[in-house]
Scaffold this active site. Sequence first.
Site, mmCIF file in Angstrom:
data_model
loop_
_atom_site.group_PDB
_atom_site.id
_atom_site.type_symbol
_atom_site.label_atom_id
_atom_site.label_comp_id
_atom_site.label_asym_id
_atom_site.label_seq_id
_atom_site.Cartn_x
_atom_site.Cartn_y
_atom_site.Cartn_z
ATOM 1 N N HIS A 72 0.843 -1.198 0.000
ATOM 2 C CA HIS A 72 0.000 0.000 0.000
ATOM 3 C C HIS A 72 0.875 1.244 0.000
ATOM 4 O O HIS A 72 1.713 1.416 0.880
ATOM 5 C CB HIS A 72 -0.910 0.019 1.237
ATOM 6 C CG HIS A 72 -2.120 -0.854 1.099
ATOM 7 N ND1 HIS A 72 -3.322 -0.554 1.676
ATOM 8 C CD2 HIS A 72 -2.303 -2.017 0.425
ATOM 9 C CE1 HIS A 72 -4.201 -1.495 1.361
ATOM 10 N NE2 HIS A 72 -3.609 -2.408 0.614
ATOM 11 N N TYR A 200 -9.672 5.742 7.025
ATOM 12 C CA TYR A 200 -9.914 6.095 8.430
ATOM 13 C C TYR A 200 -10.912 7.243 8.455
ATOM 14 O O TYR A 200 -10.676 8.256 7.798
ATOM 15 C CB TYR A 200 -8.617 6.568 9.105
ATOM 16 C CG TYR A 200 -7.543 5.513 9.269
ATOM 17 C CD1 TYR A 200 -6.675 5.212 8.217
ATOM 18 C CD2 TYR A 200 -7.387 4.839 10.473
ATOM 19 C CE1 TYR A 200 -5.672 4.264 8.369
ATOM 20 C CE2 TYR A 200 -6.383 3.882 10.631
ATOM 21 C CZ TYR A 200 -5.530 3.599 9.579
ATOM 22 O OH TYR A 200 -4.545 2.654 9.728
ATOM 23 N N TYR A 383 3.689 6.544 10.128
ATOM 24 C CA TYR A 383 2.848 5.426 9.698
ATOM 25 C C TYR A 383 3.685 4.318 9.053
ATOM 26 O O TYR A 383 3.472 3.134 9.333
ATOM 27 C CB TYR A 383 1.780 5.927 8.715
ATOM 28 C CG TYR A 383 0.632 4.968 8.508
ATOM 29 C CD1 TYR A 383 -0.520 5.042 9.277
ATOM 30 C CD2 TYR A 383 0.698 3.970 7.528
ATOM 31 C CE1 TYR A 383 -1.581 4.164 9.083
ATOM 32 C CE2 TYR A 383 -0.347 3.081 7.323
ATOM 33 C CZ TYR A 383 -1.487 3.189 8.110
ATOM 34 O OH TYR A 383 -2.529 2.305 7.918
HETATM 35 C C1 PHB Z 1 -6.581 -3.954 10.606
HETATM 36 O O1 PHB Z 1 -6.612 -4.269 9.414
HETATM 37 O O2 PHB Z 1 -6.967 -4.751 11.486
HETATM 38 C C2 PHB Z 1 -6.075 -2.615 10.974
HETATM 39 C C3 PHB Z 1 -5.530 -1.800 9.991
HETATM 40 C C4 PHB Z 1 -5.075 -0.547 10.313
HETATM 41 C C5 PHB Z 1 -5.171 -0.089 11.610
HETATM 42 C C6 PHB Z 1 -5.691 -0.904 12.606
HETATM 43 C C7 PHB Z 1 -6.156 -2.171 12.282
HETATM 44 O O3 PHB Z 1 -4.753 1.153 11.887
#
Ligand code: PHB
Length: 388
Positions: A72, A200, A383
């Site tokens: 990604h 998000y 990140y």
């Molecule tokens: C997940 O895919 O479980 C996941 C992905 C990103 C996050 C938290 C959980 O920030």
Amino acid sequence: MKTQVAIVGAGPAGLLLGALLHHYGVHNVIVEQRSAAYVLGRIRAGVLEQITVDLLAEAGVDARLRAEGLPHDGFEMCFGGQRHRIDLFGLTGKRVTVYGQTEVTHDLMDARTAQQQPTVYEAQDVSVHGFDGSAPRVRYRQDGQTQEIECDFIAGCDGFHGVCRASVPAAALQTFEKVYPFGWLGLLADVPPLAHELLYVNHERGFALCSMRSQTRSRYYLQCALDDDIRQWTDEAFWAELKRRLPAESAKHLVTGASLEKSIAPLRSFVTEPMRFGRLFLAGDAAHIVPPTGAKGLNLAASDVGLLSRALAEHYRGRDDGIEQYSQRALARVWKAERFSWWFTSLMHRFPENGAFGAKMQTAELDYLFGSRAAQQVVAENYVGLAL
Ligand code: PHB
Ligand code: APR
């Protein structure tokens, strides 16, 4: 039984440490209180930093990850109906890999079996002894018999509720904790992901996250009350609430289906200092917990055991600096990931208890972030993962 390093816990921290030590020629035994099937049944996050991918490669456990992991280059954030992409690759030259923790654990278990590395599952009453002296031991019961492992070092990879941290005298530990006033309701389903990248969402009804495990399996989360009854969250109720929190354009494309798993998890920030007591080392969730926003838990566990495996390998070549510096070096990275996870959680969730001023601060910060490349670069470099 005798070994060089006795590892308590066969979660990702314990299994990756075992694989790296094996790679460095250090003998190790893993003692786990649950069955392998139970460990594999736990659904956790699935975003790997490059450092984690590199450690799995170093351990020689990356064939399936390379074939099936989804690279990604960015992710999306949504607030007040506005969408904004964080261009991870454009801002940092790095990407993340989406590959479930369950799969990482599976691959590590398969490698361990293939290499005939000793692993004790379903060990009862595991206890650790003598780590403040020169002859540590791990004791457990199995089939009614008490067993003892004599070792040079103990690695406490036994998670937040494990026995290792609890065995250190309380006066030798300092802990730092923050508990958040809500939970994450997670749902896993065999439906195609909403989009190519993670989304998000900060919505007035609460946070939402659209994630994935593969092209055909999706993982979704909703901010929920800690005392919500999971039985009231039928699949229909979950999908309806998720649609309400998504931008209208995305909600139209959401493919729903029967859940494979659904659960509510509390959110917590927690750190123990130090991470070493004599010949006992703590790694992963045994030493620290992050809230899941940003998916740092597994990555921190991996970087801990990356440092620890090298420190232990150096010890057997006659150098102890790595062991001496383990706690300090691990904690420097841990605290930065704690900060990022806390910040990202604070930015993206609803906190009615923070009042109107708190809400305005969040709006101003998101507005600033969406309009500032410098602010986006800060998010992106955290990140994708800070250097070890
Ligand atoms: C997940 O895919 O479980 C996941 C992905 C990103 C996050 C938290 C959980 O920030
Ligand atoms: N004796 C032996 N094993 C134990 C004991 C004990 N007393 N207590 C706990 N364990 C085992 C648990 O059953 C579990 O399999 O230790 C393991 C710890 O694994 P995790 O909780 O997965 O922790 P860790 O390996 O540090 O993983 C860190 O993965 O699980 C996620 O949220 C976690 O993302 C984080 C990362």
